[in-house]
Design a protein around this motif. Sequence first.
Motif, PDB file in Angstrom:
ATOM      1  N   HIS A   1       0.830  -0.976   0.083  1.00 38.05           N
ATOM      2  CA  HIS A   1       0.042   0.012   0.036  1.00 38.05           C
ATOM      3  C   HIS A   1       0.839   1.279   0.036  1.00 38.05           C
ATOM      4  CE1 HIS A   1      -2.893  -3.090   2.345  1.00 38.05           C
ATOM      5  NE2 HIS A   1      -3.056  -3.035   0.977  1.00 38.05           N
ATOM      6  N   ALA A   2       0.451   2.300  -0.680  1.00 34.91           N
ATOM      7  CA  ALA A   2       1.328   3.403  -0.895  1.00 34.91           C
ATOM      8  C   ALA A   2       1.385   4.100   0.343  1.00 34.91           C
ATOM      9  CB  ALA A   2       0.622   4.277  -2.076  1.00 34.91           C
ATOM     10  N   ARG A   3       2.556   4.866   0.517  1.00 37.25           N
ATOM     11  CA  ARG A   3       2.498   5.841   1.648  1.00 37.25           C
ATOM     12  C   ARG A   3       3.599   7.086   1.243  1.00 37.25           C
ATOM     13  NH1 ARG A   3       6.071   1.714   5.605  1.00 37.25           N
ATOM     14  NH2 ARG A   3       8.043   1.308   4.457  1.00 37.25           N
ATOM     15  N   PRO A   4       3.556   7.926   2.076  1.00 38.60           N
ATOM     16  CA  PRO A   4       4.536   9.205   1.723  1.00 38.60           C
ATOM     17  C   PRO A   4       6.122   8.823   1.604  1.00 38.60           C
ATOM     18  CG  PRO A   4       2.970  10.024   3.282  1.00 38.60           C
ATOM     19  CD  PRO A   4       2.735   8.498   3.177  1.00 38.60           C
ATOM     20  N   PHE A   5       6.916   9.177   0.794  1.00 42.63           N
ATOM     21  CA  PHE A   5       8.539   8.870   0.851  1.00 42.63           C
ATOM     22  C   PHE A   5       8.792   8.923   2.117  1.00 42.63           C
ATOM     23  CE2 PHE A   5      12.741   9.923   0.137  1.00 42.63           C
ATOM     24  CZ  PHE A   5      13.246   8.965  -0.670  1.00 42.63           C
ATOM     25  N   ASP A   6       9.613   7.917   2.518  1.00 37.73           N
ATOM     26  CA  ASP A   6      10.302   7.999   3.842  1.00 37.73           C
ATOM     27  C   ASP A   6      11.835   7.851   3.464  1.00 37.73           C
ATOM     28  OD1 ASP A   6      11.689   6.691   5.991  1.00 37.73           O
ATOM     29  OD2 ASP A   6       9.617   6.378   6.855  1.00 37.73           O
ATOM     30  N   SER A   7      12.474   8.735   4.051  1.00 36.04           N
ATOM     31  CA  SER A   7      13.779   8.919   3.541  1.00 36.04           C
ATOM     32  C   SER A   7      14.831   7.915   4.429  1.00 36.04           C
ATOM     33  CB  SER A   7      14.256  10.508   4.007  1.00 36.04           C
ATOM     34  OG  SER A   7      14.260  10.691   5.071  1.00 36.04           O
ATOM     35  N   GLY A   8      14.278   7.584   5.729  1.00 38.65           N
ATOM     36  CA  GLY A   8      14.981   6.695   6.562  1.00 38.65           C
ATOM     37  C   GLY A   8      15.020   5.583   5.881  1.00 38.65           C
ATOM     38  N   ARG A   9      13.960   5.047   5.365  1.00 39.36           N
ATOM     39  CA  ARG A   9      13.850   3.610   4.855  1.00 39.36           C
ATOM     40  C   ARG A   9      14.685   3.683   3.487  1.00 39.36           C
ATOM     41  NH1 ARG A   9       8.807   4.081   7.212  1.00 39.36           N
ATOM     42  NH2 ARG A   9       8.088   2.739   8.457  1.00 39.36           N
ATOM     43  N   HIS A  10      14.718   4.705   2.665  1.00 35.91           N
ATOM     44  CA  HIS A  10      15.386   4.790   1.566  1.00 35.91           C
ATOM     45  C   HIS A  10      16.980   4.759   1.866  1.00 35.91           C
ATOM     46  CE1 HIS A  10      16.699   5.979  -2.245  1.00 35.91           C
ATOM     47  NE2 HIS A  10      17.364   7.054  -1.949  1.00 35.91           N
ATOM     48  N   GLU A  11      17.367   5.495   2.796  1.00 31.86           N
ATOM     49  CA  GLU A  11      18.502   5.453   3.120  1.00 31.86           C
ATOM     50  C   GLU A  11      19.024   4.294   3.609  1.00 31.86           C
ATOM     51  OE1 GLU A  11      22.545   6.035   3.284  1.00 31.86           O
ATOM     52  OE2 GLU A  11      21.269   7.302   2.280  1.00 31.86           O
ATOM     53  N   ALA A  12      18.156   3.471   4.321  1.00 34.67           N
ATOM     54  CA  ALA A  12      18.636   2.305   4.851  1.00 34.67           C
ATOM     55  C   ALA A  12      18.859   1.142   3.779  1.00 34.67           C
ATOM     56  CB  ALA A  12      17.534   1.774   5.699  1.00 34.67           C
ATOM     57  N   PHE A  13      18.239   1.193   2.817  1.00 32.01           N
ATOM     58  CA  PHE A  13      18.585   0.251   1.707  1.00 32.01           C
ATOM     59  C   PHE A  13      19.715   0.779   0.815  1.00 32.01           C
ATOM     60  CE2 PHE A  13      18.189  -1.694  -2.571  1.00 32.01           C
ATOM     61  CZ  PHE A  13      18.073  -3.008  -2.129  1.00 32.01           C
ATOM     62  N   GLN A  14      19.709   2.106   0.620  1.00 33.98           N
ATOM     63  CA  GLN A  14      21.004   2.420   0.170  1.00 33.98           C
ATOM     64  C   GLN A  14      22.395   1.831   0.857  1.00 33.98           C
ATOM     65  OE1 GLN A  14      20.524   3.915  -3.076  1.00 33.98           O
ATOM     66  NE2 GLN A  14      18.566   3.359  -2.294  1.00 33.98           N
ATOM     67  N   GLN A  15      22.444   1.944   2.098  1.00 29.27           N
ATOM     68  CA  GLN A  15      23.575   1.427   2.846  1.00 29.27           C
ATOM     69  C   GLN A  15      23.659  -0.034   2.387  1.00 29.27           C
ATOM     70  OE1 GLN A  15      25.975   2.621   4.313  1.00 29.27           O
ATOM     71  NE2 GLN A  15      26.621   0.906   5.541  1.00 29.27           N
ATOM     72  N   MET A  16      22.471  -0.658   2.411  1.00 33.64           N
ATOM     73  CA  MET A  16      22.610  -2.251   1.894  1.00 33.64           C
ATOM     74  C   MET A  16      23.216  -2.269   0.332  1.00 33.64           C
ATOM     75  SD  MET A  16      18.965  -3.732   3.217  1.00 33.64           S
ATOM     76  CE  MET A  16      18.245  -3.037   4.825  1.00 33.64           C
ATOM     77  N   LEU A  17      23.195  -1.305  -0.364  1.00 37.39           N
ATOM     78  CA  LEU A  17      23.564  -1.294  -1.696  1.00 37.39           C
ATOM     79  C   LEU A  17      24.961  -0.909  -1.642  1.00 37.39           C
ATOM     80  CD1 LEU A  17      21.253   0.728  -4.204  1.00 37.39           C
ATOM     81  CD2 LEU A  17      21.853  -1.894  -4.333  1.00 37.39           C
ATOM     82  N   ARG A  18      25.287  -0.211  -0.766  1.00 35.93           N
ATOM     83  CA  ARG A  18      26.934   0.046  -0.832  1.00 35.93           C
ATOM     84  C   ARG A  18      27.577  -1.129  -0.097  1.00 35.93           C
ATOM     85  NH1 ARG A  18      24.726   5.176   0.335  1.00 35.93           N
ATOM     86  NH2 ARG A  18      24.392   4.953   2.759  1.00 35.93           N
ATOM     87  N   LEU A  19      26.826  -2.009   0.885  1.00 34.18           N
ATOM     88  CA  LEU A  19      27.607  -3.028   1.481  1.00 34.18           C
ATOM     89  C   LEU A  19      27.518  -4.373   0.477  1.00 34.18           C
ATOM     90  CD1 LEU A  19      26.047  -2.978   4.943  1.00 34.18           C
ATOM     91  CD2 LEU A  19      28.417  -2.745   4.353  1.00 34.18           C
ATOM     92  N   PHE A  20      26.294  -4.649  -0.344  1.00 33.47           N
ATOM     93  CA  PHE A  20      26.203  -6.061  -0.932  1.00 33.47           C
ATOM     94  C   PHE A  20      25.791  -5.714  -2.419  1.00 33.47           C
ATOM     95  CE2 PHE A  20      23.831  -6.548   3.398  1.00 33.47           C
ATOM     96  CZ  PHE A  20      24.774  -6.976   3.896  1.00 33.47           C
ATOM     97  N   GLY A  21      26.091  -4.511  -2.926  1.00 34.71           N
ATOM     98  CA  GLY A  21      25.415  -4.237  -4.275  1.00 34.71           C
ATOM     99  C   GLY A  21      26.521  -4.524  -5.265  1.00 34.71           C
ATOM    100  N   ASP A  22      26.197  -3.918  -6.475  1.00 35.17           N
ATOM    101  CA  ASP A  22      27.527  -4.158  -7.506  1.00 35.17           C
ATOM    102  C   ASP A  22      28.061  -2.770  -7.339  1.00 35.17           C
ATOM    103  OD1 ASP A  22      28.941  -4.755  -9.830  1.00 35.17           O
ATOM    104  OD2 ASP A  22      27.502  -3.029 -10.947  1.00 35.17           O
ATOM    105  N   PRO A  23      29.432  -2.847  -7.062  1.00 36.60           N
ATOM    106  CA  PRO A  23      30.180  -1.439  -6.977  1.00 36.60           C
ATOM    107  C   PRO A  23      30.152  -0.738  -8.160  1.00 36.60           C
ATOM    108  CG  PRO A  23      31.370  -3.253  -6.103  1.00 36.60           C
ATOM    109  CD  PRO A  23      30.354  -3.830  -6.850  1.00 36.60           C
ATOM    110  N   GLU A  24      30.085  -1.025  -9.465  1.00 37.68           N
ATOM    111  CA  GLU A  24      29.859  -0.157 -10.571  1.00 37.68           C
ATOM    112  C   GLU A  24      28.554   0.584 -10.592  1.00 37.68           C
ATOM    113  OE1 GLU A  24      30.884  -2.164 -14.254  1.00 37.68           O
ATOM    114  OE2 GLU A  24      32.790  -2.734 -13.744  1.00 37.68           O
ATOM    115  N   SER A  25      27.694  -0.127 -10.148  1.00 31.35           N
ATOM    116  CA  SER A  25      26.390   0.168 -10.150  1.00 31.35           C
ATOM    117  C   SER A  25      26.054   1.464  -9.061  1.00 31.35           C
ATOM    118  CB  SER A  25      25.260  -0.796  -9.841  1.00 31.35           C
ATOM    119  OG  SER A  25      25.079  -1.779 -11.088  1.00 31.35           O
ATOM    120  N   VAL A  26      26.699   1.266  -7.984  1.00 32.74           N
ATOM    121  CA  VAL A  26      26.800   2.316  -6.860  1.00 32.74           C
ATOM    122  C   VAL A  26      27.626   3.421  -7.285  1.00 32.74           C
ATOM    123  CG1 VAL A  26      27.357   2.787  -4.576  1.00 32.74           C
ATOM    124  CG2 VAL A  26      26.500   0.599  -4.994  1.00 32.74           C
TER     125      VAL A  26
END
Length: 336
Positions: free
Chosen positions: A240-265
Amino acid sequence: MSAAANKLEFLAAQMADHEANWSLGTFGAIAEFIRGADEPVALSRSGAAVAAVTARGGIRVEAREDVRLFASESTTRESWSHRVSLCLPQRECAMNGRTVLTALGPDEHALREQDRQAVLFDLGLGALQVDVCIRVADPKVTAQLLPHTGRPLFEPGNPAMGVILASSPHRVFASRVGRVEVFQPIPPPDGQSPEGPHTHVLPKLLQHRRTHSATEPVPDGWVPCAHLYPPHPLKDEFGHARPFDSGRHEAFQQMLRLFGDPESVTLKQRVIAAIAAGSDPSVVAVTDSRFARTNIRVVLRQLSAADEALPSLAAWMAAHERADRIEPEDDPHRHD
């Protein structure tokens, strides 16, 4: 702390978060575990495994030493999705690959002790990284299914699927990294999947013999054997839609930095910096990689959702977005 211990702590923290969703399966057959904020849940840890069980279903995942956590993002029709895939090397991921309905005996590895005497049947879907099973507690249903073991489930004239749909047994999807169990009833053919744990089995998609959606980036030589969907900044656990949550967004960006493809990051960081500086879209060269182009569109949608005052964002959207923004879903089973 060892890498395995770090993985275990990360997975345990996500398991404890009611907004984190999980899935296990293959392209065309998937089991999803979802729970509500106020839903009673039994969380547990044993060795390298973490588990969660509710009245509607359960999940157990194991932080094996050879499991690779890989974070990625994809575009959806109007937004974006994200996930952390639990990958194994291709040579290590294979399950049993049965192609006929097979009785396996009591489910000794059931998440709940009360289910360990029920009979497990492998549906014989022949998937690489998952055994798709049902668990039958009713002896009468077991007796109805046993004569049809040794036959392909979707063979013309095979009544086994009718027995399964009528009795709605538990569904059990097992891979080398864990299992998902669904206790909720199977919806009728014209019905909708219930909120909470549920499964999808789509024979036409299974025929493609893919291990995952073509739009999901996965490292070469690795196979996703389960997926974690951390809290999304624009949707709750039920989509279900909700207003943009910057905290949840940044939490996944940290996961990307830890576990994502470095070139994509790195590409994301370059695009964000260029837009913040008011630069023209031409300053970031677009490669022929489908995933690179998708990566840029994800960044633009995230910046748009954050509603930041970025004068050059419109020019970037015009350069990279499709006019109608109608694109294929990143996963045919999920709608987030």
